[in-house]
Design a protein around this motif. Structure first.
Motif, mmCIF file in Angstrom:
data_model
loop_
_atom_site.group_PDB
_atom_site.id
_atom_site.type_symbol
_atom_site.label_atom_id
_atom_site.label_comp_id
_atom_site.label_asym_id
_atom_site.label_seq_id
_atom_site.Cartn_x
_atom_site.Cartn_y
_atom_site.Cartn_z
ATOM 1 N N GLU A 76 -69.675 30.951 -44.668
ATOM 2 C CA GLU A 76 -69.825 32.031 -43.696
ATOM 3 C C GLU A 76 -71.303 32.348 -43.524
ATOM 4 N N VAL A 77 -71.746 32.360 -42.260
ATOM 5 C CA VAL A 77 -73.135 32.681 -41.938
ATOM 6 C C VAL A 77 -73.118 33.761 -40.869
ATOM 7 N N GLN A 78 -73.693 34.908 -41.176
ATOM 8 C CA GLN A 78 -73.756 36.049 -40.256
ATOM 9 C C GLN A 78 -72.373 36.390 -39.687
ATOM 10 N N GLY A 79 -71.359 36.404 -40.545
ATOM 11 C CA GLY A 79 -70.012 36.796 -40.140
ATOM 12 C C GLY A 79 -69.233 35.729 -39.385
ATOM 13 N N GLN A 80 -69.788 34.549 -39.228
ATOM 14 C CA GLN A 80 -69.132 33.450 -38.504
ATOM 15 C C GLN A 80 -68.788 32.342 -39.492
ATOM 16 N N ALA A 81 -67.572 31.816 -39.433
ATOM 17 C CA ALA A 81 -67.141 30.762 -40.349
ATOM 18 C C ALA A 81 -67.504 29.385 -39.793
ATOM 19 N N TYR A 82 -68.073 28.555 -40.638
ATOM 20 C CA TYR A 82 -68.436 27.175 -40.309
ATOM 21 C C TYR A 82 -67.855 26.252 -41.371
ATOM 22 N N LEU A 83 -67.675 25.000 -41.016
ATOM 23 C CA LEU A 83 -67.244 23.985 -41.966
ATOM 24 C C LEU A 83 -68.385 23.000 -42.173
ATOM 25 N N VAL A 84 -68.543 22.538 -43.402
ATOM 26 C CA VAL A 84 -69.569 21.559 -43.727
ATOM 27 C C VAL A 84 -68.871 20.296 -44.203
ATOM 28 N N MET A 85 -69.254 19.162 -43.624
ATOM 29 C CA MET A 85 -68.611 17.894 -43.963
ATOM 30 C C MET A 85 -69.600 16.751 -43.846
ATOM 31 N N ARG A 86 -69.217 15.604 -44.338
ATOM 32 C CA ARG A 86 -70.012 14.390 -44.172
ATOM 33 C C ARG A 86 -69.728 13.804 -42.797
ATOM 34 N N GLU A 87 -70.698 13.106 -42.258
ATOM 35 C CA GLU A 87 -70.512 12.487 -40.948
ATOM 36 C C GLU A 87 -69.318 11.536 -40.966
ATOM 37 N N ARG A 88 -69.082 10.848 -42.052
ATOM 38 C CA ARG A 88 -67.972 9.884 -42.131
ATOM 39 C C ARG A 88 -66.603 10.553 -42.091
ATOM 40 N N ASP A 89 -66.535 11.888 -42.277
ATOM 41 C CA ASP A 89 -65.269 12.622 -42.194
ATOM 42 C C ASP A 89 -64.885 12.958 -40.750
ATOM 43 N N LEU A 90 -65.763 12.661 -39.803
ATOM 44 C CA LEU A 90 -65.467 12.898 -38.389
ATOM 45 C C LEU A 90 -64.672 11.719 -37.841
ATOM 46 N N HIS A 91 -63.675 12.011 -37.012
ATOM 47 C CA HIS A 91 -62.825 10.977 -36.446
ATOM 48 C C HIS A 91 -63.249 10.571 -35.036
ATOM 49 N N ALA A 92 -63.871 11.490 -34.293
ATOM 50 C CA ALA A 92 -64.290 11.189 -32.924
ATOM 51 C C ALA A 92 -65.358 12.188 -32.506
ATOM 52 N N VAL A 93 -66.121 11.818 -31.484
ATOM 53 C CA VAL A 93 -67.118 12.708 -30.904
ATOM 54 C C VAL A 93 -66.956 12.676 -29.387
#
Length: 106
Positions: A76-93
């Motif tokens: 959580e950064v400034q009240g907003q939730a974010y996810l942190v992951m490795r680039e290889r965990d992405l399935h599509a862009v």
């Protein structure tokens, strides 16, 4: 102690993503409401990239990416939730600058 603002910089192959607001309740193409708790299979979701590490090659800030939210770390950064992951965990862009895509668009 000062209240200086510190800029967040992602390291290595890490990507910081904010999930789309549409990840909750959704509608089928026939108009049937599907609650967020309904689960037939693991569901991938779209999110927007807000930060990338120096070793990330395929995505840039502002791109839309497809990933599994259940296998990621949340911060959580400034009240907003974010996810942190490795680039290889992405399935599509999904971005405007594709050379070889699927022919499908968001």
């Amino acid at each position: 102690m000062t209240d200086a603002k510190l800029e967040i910089q992602m390291l290595h192959d890490r990507v910081m993503v904010r999930m789309s607001q549409e990840t909750g309740e959704r509608r089928s193409s026939g108009g049937i409401v599907i609650p967020a708790t309904a689960q037939v299979a693991k569901r991938l979701v779209w999110g927007e990239v807000f930060g990338v590490g120096s070793h990330v090659r395929s995505v840039k800030v502002g791109d839309q990416v497809l990933f599994n939210p259940e296998e990621q770390f949340e911060v959580e950064v400034q009240g907003q939730a974010y996810l942190v992951m490795r680039e290889r965990d992405l399935h599509a862009v999904a971005s405007e600058r594709t050379e070889q895509g699927t022919g499908l668009y968001l």
